[in-house]
Design a protein around this motif. Structure first.
Motif, PDB file in Angstrom:
ATOM      1  N   ILE A   1      -2.254   2.212   7.247  1.00  0.00           N
ATOM      2  CA  ILE A   1      -3.250   1.840   6.548  1.00  0.00           C
ATOM      3  C   ILE A   1      -4.540   2.281   7.057  1.00  0.00           C
ATOM      4  O   ILE A   1      -4.873   1.965   8.354  1.00  0.00           O
ATOM      5  CB  ILE A   1      -3.419   0.182   6.264  1.00  0.00           C
ATOM      6  N   LEU A   2      -5.428   3.036   6.552  1.00  0.00           N
ATOM      7  CA  LEU A   2      -6.659   3.644   6.919  1.00  0.00           C
ATOM      8  C   LEU A   2      -7.556   3.493   5.842  1.00  0.00           C
ATOM      9  O   LEU A   2      -7.313   4.107   4.762  1.00  0.00           O
ATOM     10  CB  LEU A   2      -6.474   4.965   7.617  1.00  0.00           C
ATOM     11  N   ALA A   3      -8.845   2.938   5.989  1.00  0.00           N
ATOM     12  CA  ALA A   3      -9.866   3.021   4.792  1.00  0.00           C
ATOM     13  C   ALA A   3     -10.458   4.289   4.911  1.00  0.00           C
ATOM     14  O   ALA A   3     -11.155   4.835   5.667  1.00  0.00           O
ATOM     15  CB  ALA A   3     -10.758   2.106   5.110  1.00  0.00           C
ATOM     16  N   VAL A   4      -9.756   5.356   4.142  1.00  0.00           N
ATOM     17  CA  VAL A   4     -10.200   6.739   4.273  1.00  0.00           C
ATOM     18  C   VAL A   4     -11.509   6.937   3.534  1.00  0.00           C
ATOM     19  O   VAL A   4     -11.990   8.240   4.004  1.00  0.00           O
ATOM     20  CB  VAL A   4      -9.178   7.710   3.401  1.00  0.00           C
ATOM     21  N   ARG A   5     -12.029   6.190   2.978  1.00  0.00           N
ATOM     22  CA  ARG A   5     -13.612   6.418   2.640  1.00  0.00           C
ATOM     23  C   ARG A   5     -14.540   6.368   3.755  1.00  0.00           C
ATOM     24  O   ARG A   5     -15.296   6.787   3.844  1.00  0.00           O
ATOM     25  CB  ARG A   5     -14.022   5.828   1.521  1.00  0.00           C
ATOM     26  N   GLY A   6     -13.900   5.692   4.980  1.00  0.00           N
ATOM     27  CA  GLY A   6     -14.734   5.728   6.242  1.00  0.00           C
ATOM     28  C   GLY A   6     -15.887   4.716   6.190  1.00  0.00           C
ATOM     29  O   GLY A   6     -16.065   4.043   5.263  1.00  0.00           O
ATOM     30  N   PRO A   7     -16.473   4.702   7.423  1.00  0.00           N
ATOM     31  CA  PRO A   7     -17.519   4.092   7.784  1.00  0.00           C
ATOM     32  C   PRO A   7     -18.901   4.080   6.782  1.00  0.00           C
ATOM     33  O   PRO A   7     -19.562   3.206   6.714  1.00  0.00           O
ATOM     34  CB  PRO A   7     -17.879   4.009   9.247  1.00  0.00           C
ATOM     35  N   ARG A   8     -19.004   5.384   6.208  1.00  0.00           N
ATOM     36  CA  ARG A   8     -20.120   5.622   5.431  1.00  0.00           C
ATOM     37  C   ARG A   8     -20.044   5.730   4.054  1.00  0.00           C
ATOM     38  O   ARG A   8     -20.732   5.661   3.166  1.00  0.00           O
ATOM     39  CB  ARG A   8     -21.007   6.882   6.127  1.00  0.00           C
ATOM     40  N   GLY A   9     -18.589   5.824   3.711  1.00  0.00           N
ATOM     41  CA  GLY A   9     -18.227   5.684   2.298  1.00  0.00           C
ATOM     42  C   GLY A   9     -17.937   7.031   1.812  1.00  0.00           C
ATOM     43  O   GLY A   9     -17.648   7.118   0.676  1.00  0.00           O
ATOM     44  N   LEU A  10     -18.234   7.936   2.415  1.00  0.00           N
ATOM     45  CA  LEU A  10     -18.238   9.558   2.070  1.00  0.00           C
ATOM     46  C   LEU A  10     -16.791   9.984   1.981  1.00  0.00           C
ATOM     47  O   LEU A  10     -16.520  10.991   1.517  1.00  0.00           O
ATOM     48  CB  LEU A  10     -18.996  10.266   2.915  1.00  0.00           C
TER      49      LEU A  10
ATOM     50  N   HIS B   1       0.797  -1.047   0.015  1.00  0.00           N
ATOM     51  CA  HIS B   1      -0.102   0.348  -0.022  1.00  0.00           C
ATOM     52  C   HIS B   1       0.835   1.348  -0.113  1.00  0.00           C
ATOM     53  O   HIS B   1       1.803   1.195   0.566  1.00  0.00           O
ATOM     54  CB  HIS B   1      -0.882  -0.040   1.326  1.00  0.00           C
ATOM     55  N   PRO B   2       0.369   1.993  -0.563  1.00  0.00           N
ATOM     56  CA  PRO B   2       1.054   3.663  -0.762  1.00  0.00           C
ATOM     57  C   PRO B   2       0.908   4.206   0.665  1.00  0.00           C
ATOM     58  O   PRO B   2      -0.021   4.066   1.422  1.00  0.00           O
ATOM     59  CB  PRO B   2       0.136   4.460  -1.775  1.00  0.00           C
ATOM     60  N   GLU B   3       1.700   5.074   0.882  1.00  0.00           N
ATOM     61  CA  GLU B   3       1.749   5.866   2.164  1.00  0.00           C
ATOM     62  C   GLU B   3       0.498   6.806   1.905  1.00  0.00           C
ATOM     63  O   GLU B   3       0.274   7.394   0.672  1.00  0.00           O
ATOM     64  CB  GLU B   3       2.913   6.998   2.298  1.00  0.00           C
ATOM     65  N   LEU B   4      -0.231   7.401   2.944  1.00  0.00           N
ATOM     66  CA  LEU B   4      -1.191   8.542   2.917  1.00  0.00           C
ATOM     67  C   LEU B   4      -0.600   9.803   2.528  1.00  0.00           C
ATOM     68  O   LEU B   4       0.307  10.191   3.254  1.00  0.00           O
ATOM     69  CB  LEU B   4      -1.806   8.294   3.949  1.00  0.00           C
ATOM     70  N   ALA B   5      -1.227  10.173   1.466  1.00  0.00           N
ATOM     71  CA  ALA B   5      -0.636  11.756   0.965  1.00  0.00           C
ATOM     72  C   ALA B   5       0.707  11.502   0.975  1.00  0.00           C
ATOM     73  O   ALA B   5       1.430  12.539   1.483  1.00  0.00           O
ATOM     74  CB  ALA B   5      -0.971  12.668   2.122  1.00  0.00           C
ATOM     75  N   GLY B   6       1.253  10.424   0.294  1.00  0.00           N
ATOM     76  CA  GLY B   6       2.653  10.239   0.334  1.00  0.00           C
ATOM     77  C   GLY B   6       3.339  10.605  -0.955  1.00  0.00           C
ATOM     78  O   GLY B   6       2.684  11.209  -1.858  1.00  0.00           O
ATOM     79  N   LYS B   7       4.732  10.186  -1.296  1.00  0.00           N
ATOM     80  CA  LYS B   7       5.394  10.345  -2.292  1.00  0.00           C
ATOM     81  C   LYS B   7       4.685   9.789  -3.688  1.00  0.00           C
ATOM     82  O   LYS B   7       4.440  10.745  -4.712  1.00  0.00           O
ATOM     83  CB  LYS B   7       6.645   9.685  -2.373  1.00  0.00           C
TER      84      LYS B   7
END
Ligand SMILES: [Zn+2]
Length: 591
Positions: free
Chosen positions: A122-131, A69-75
Motif C-alpha cells: 500500500i502506497l499513497a501514490v498521490r504523494g505528500p504534495r497530492g500531485l 486494497h487493490p494491487e498497484l498497477a495490478g489485475k
C-alpha cells in the motif's frame, strides 16, 4: 457540491456515513465508528478520530482493510474493476500508462511483496504534495519496503491508508492546503541548489557559503520580498533576515526562523520548513494589509549543521554574540579558510559583532522544525509541542586490557577491552530506556589495530547521552560512568574518559510552550508533547530570550538527514495555521 463540516456534524448517522463513503477502501466501518465522536471542530479532528478507530480495531481488522486494497498497477487496474477513487489515484501517478518493462517490474514486486508479507503493498501514490508520485518514486519505495520488518511494514501500510483517506477527504470537502502547498513549493525550489559533486547525482547538500548556499540566500531574499517583508537583507555571517514591521514604530519583534544549510545528502525540510512557515504567515498578513502590535523577524540561519567548518550554530550563535574569531582560520577540506570564504561571499567580517541582538527588543523566539524522529509518525499526530531541547554530553573513551593469543588464552584469564565496552553498551541501553525519554548511544567503536586471532587489548569508543533536563542527563551520565568503572574493576582493565562536549538542556519557556499548545488545540489536533532529541537554533536563542518549538511529523518513519525525509503539504498547512494562531494570541495579549 462540496461538503461542509456543519453538514457532516448535523446529519443523521446514516446520512453522515454516506457523506464519508469511500474514504477507506471497502471499509465504511471506520468512518461510521469515528462519527460517534461528532461534532468535529476541524477536518484534522475527524482524521484523527478515524486513525484512532483503526488503531484500536485490532490486527485482524487492520489486515482486512489492507487486503481490501487493490494491487498497484495490478489485475484490477488492467481489468478496470478498481473503485473510482483508486482509478483516479493510480492514473494520477501514471500507473495506468506503464511501459511493458515497468509493468513487469511492478508485477514482480507485487508478487514478492505478497509472498513475504501476505498482503498487498500500500502506497499513497498521490504523494505528500497530492500531485502524484513518479513511477520511479513508486518503484523505489516498493523495493525499499520489501526489506521492512513485517510489524513495521503493517504500520507503514496503515499510515499510507490514512494518507489516502486524507486526500480523499480533502476532495470531498473541496479543501486544498493552499499555504501548505506554497511552503512545499518553496522548499522544492530551494532544493534545486546543491553543492558540486552532489548536484550531479541528484543529492541535496548545501554547506556554508558555497555557490549553492549563496544561491539559496538569494532565493530566500526574493521570496521574502515577494511576501511583502519591509526589510530583507543578508547579514555579516550570511543569515538572511526579513522584517515585517509592527503597526507602530518602536514595537518589539517576535523572532523566528531556522537554518538553510543542510547535511551532506540531506533532506529538503530540515531547517527550511522553519523559514518558510512564518514566511507564509507574513505573506497572508501583507495580503490582508494587516499589521500586528509587534513586528516579525524571520531569520534564515546560514549555518547550523557544522559540515564545511566545525562551527555548528554559527548563524544563530552570531545573533547572541557567540561568534568565535578563531573559526575564521579554520580550513575546509579544500584548504579554504572561513575568512576567505566570507570575503569571497562579500560578507563584512568586521560587522559580525554588530549583528548581536538586544533581547530587550524581542518578545521571544519560536521555531518550527520537522521532528527528525519517528514519534509523531507512529502516533498519527501531525504536530508536536516541544517541551525541551535535550541536554547532551559526549565523551571519547578508551578501555585498555591485554592483547593476547585468541587460541591459547582461556576465557577466564582474558582482559578483553572490547567485551568490557560491549557490557557497557548493553547497560547504557537499558539504563537510558528506564527514563523513558533519555537516550544513550555508542556511535563509534573500534579495536585499533585489532586482529582476527588476538583478544582485543584496546577499545576506543564514543558516548553520547541526552535527556530533557540537566538533572536527568547528569544522573544518567553518573550511572553510566560508575558502571564503566565497575566493569573495568571486575574485568581488570583500565579506563580513560575525556569529556568532549556538554550542552545544557533548553526547556521551553512555559508561557511560550502554552501558546503552541493552545494553537494546536484550536486546530482540533490532539495535544502531544515531546522533547527534542536533536539540537536546534532555538538552543542558542534560549540563552538570551524565551523560546518554544513546534515539531511537524515526518513521513517514512520520520527519517531525517536523509533524502527520504518528507512531510505532507497538509501537515505544513497545519503548521502555518498553528503559527498564525500564535500570532493572534500574541496580538490579543499585547492589545
Ligand atoms: Zn535542523
Amino acid at each position: 457540491m462540496s461538503l461542509t463540516l456543519e453538514q457532516l456534524n448535523s446529519a443523521s448517522p446514516a446520512d453522515a456515513a454516506q457523506m464519508l463513503d469511500g474514504l477507506y477502501e471497502h471499509s465504511p466501518w471506520i468512518a461510521e465508528q469515528a462519527l460517534n465522536e461528532r461534532p468535529f471542530t476541524s477536518l484534522a479532528h475527524l482524521k484523527h478520530a478515524m486513525c484512532e478507530v483503526l488503531a484500536h480495531a485490532g490486527r485482524d481488522a487492520q489486515l482486512g482493510l489492507i487486503r481490501a486494497h487493490p494491487e498497484l498497477a495490478g489485475k484490477a487496474m488492467v481489468s478496470k474493476t478498481l473503485t473510482a477513487e483508486s482509478t483516479n489515484e493510480q492514473s494520477k501517478a501514471g500507473l495506468t500508462d506503464c511501459t511493458p518493462e515497468e509493468f513487469a517490474k511492478i508485477q514482480k514486486l507485487n508478487a514478492d511483496y505478497n509472498a513475504k508479507f501476505g498482503w498487498p503493498f500500500i502506497l499513497a501514490v498521490r504523494g505528500p504534495r497530492g500531485l502524484g508520485l513518479s513511477k520511479k518514486q513508486i518503484i523505489d519505495a516498493f523495493e525499499r519496503r520489501l526489506f521492512g520488518h513485517p510489524d513495521m511494514e503493517l504500520q507503514e501500510c496503515l499510515r499510507n491508508i490514512h494518507r489516502i483517506a486524507e486526500i480523499r477527504l480533502n476532495d470531498k470537502f473541496g479543501v486544498a492546503p493552499a499555504l501548505g502547498h506554497q511552503v512545499w513549493d518553496w522548499q522544492e525550489q530551494l532544493a534545486q541548489h546543491s553543492d558540486p559533486g552532489f548536484a550531479e547525482v541528484g543529492q541535496l547538500t548545501v554547506t556554508y557559503l558555497t555557490d549553492a548556499h549563496r544561491a539559496c540566500a538569494q532565493r530566500i531574499m526574493k521570496n521574502m520580498r515577494d511576501c511583502g517583508f519591509d526589510e530583507v537583507y543578508t547579514d555579516a555571517v550570511g543569515n538572511v533576515v526579513g522584517r515585517y514591521h509592527p503597526a507602530t514604530t518602536g514595537g518589539k519583534y517576535l523572532m523566528t526562523g531556522s537554518h538553510y544549510d543542510t547535511v551532506r545528502n540531506g533532506g529538503k525540510y530540515d531547517g527550511r520548513l522553519g523559514i518558510f512557515v512564518p514566511m507564509a504567515c507574513v505573506q497572508q498578513l501583507h495580503q490582508q494589509a494587516k499589521r500586528l502590535p509587534f513586528g516579525i523577524e524571520v531569520v534564515a540561519f546560514a549555518e547550523e549543521e557544522g559540515q564545511r567548518y566545525k562551527a555548528t550554530f554559527l548563524g544563530s550563535g552570531a545573533l547572541i554574540g557567540q561568534f568565535n574569531p578563531a573559526w575564521l582560520d579554520q580550513q575546509d577540506a579544500d584548504g579554504i579558510t572561513m575568512r576567505a570564504a566570507m570575503q569571497n561571499a562579500g560578507l563584512c567580517i568586521d560587522d559580525i559583532p554588530k549583528i548581536q541582538r538586544d533581547p530587550a527588543q524581542y518578545l521571544g523566539f519560536v521555531e518550527v522544525h520537522i521532528e527528525q524522529g519517528p514519534v509523531l509518525n507512529e502516533v498519527n499526530i501531525p504536530l508536536g509541542v516541544v517541551t525541551s531541547i535535550n541536554g547532551s554530553v559526549r565523551y571519547l573513551c578508551e578501555v585498555i586490557g591485554t592483547a593476547s593469543h585468541a587460541g591459547t588464552t582461556p576465557m577466564d584469564r582474558r582482559r578483553d577491552a572490547a567485551c568490557a565496552v560491549a557490557e557497557l553498551a548493553l547497560y547504557m541501553e537499558q539504563r537510558a530506556a528506564q527514563d523513558g525519554d533519555s537516550v544513550g548511544t555508542i556511535g563509534q567503536l573500534q579495536v585499533p589495530n585489532g586482529s582476527i586471532n588476538v583478544v582485543p587489548g584496546r577499545c576506543t569508543f564514543s558516548l553520547d547521552m541526552r535527556a530533557p533536563t540537566d538533572a536527568q542527563r547528569d544522573a544518567l551520565v553518573a550511572d553510566v560512568m560508575s558502571q564503566l568503572n565497575q566493569i573495568a574493576e571486575r574485568r581488570g582493565v583500565r579506563v580513560k574518559a575525556e569529556l568532549t562536549m556538554s550542552a545544557d538542556a533548553a526547556p521551553s519557556a512555559p508561557e511560550w510552550q502554552a501558546l503552541w499548545e493552545r494553537a494546536v488545540g484550536a486546530l482540533g489536533v490532539p495535544l502531544f508533547k515531546l522533547p527534542s532529541g536533536a539540537g536546534h537554533d532555538a538552543m542558542k536563542l534560549h540563552e538570551v530570550m524565551p523560546q518554544a518549538m513546534l515539531f511537524v511529523r515526518g513521513e517514512n518513519g520520520g527519517i531525517s538527514h536523509n533524502p527520504r525525509e518528507s512531510t505532507t503539504s497538509d501537515d505544513m498547512q497545519l503548521c502555518v495555521d498553528a503559527f498564525t494562531h500564535v500570532l493572534n494570541q500574541l496580538t490579543t495579549e499585547l492589545s
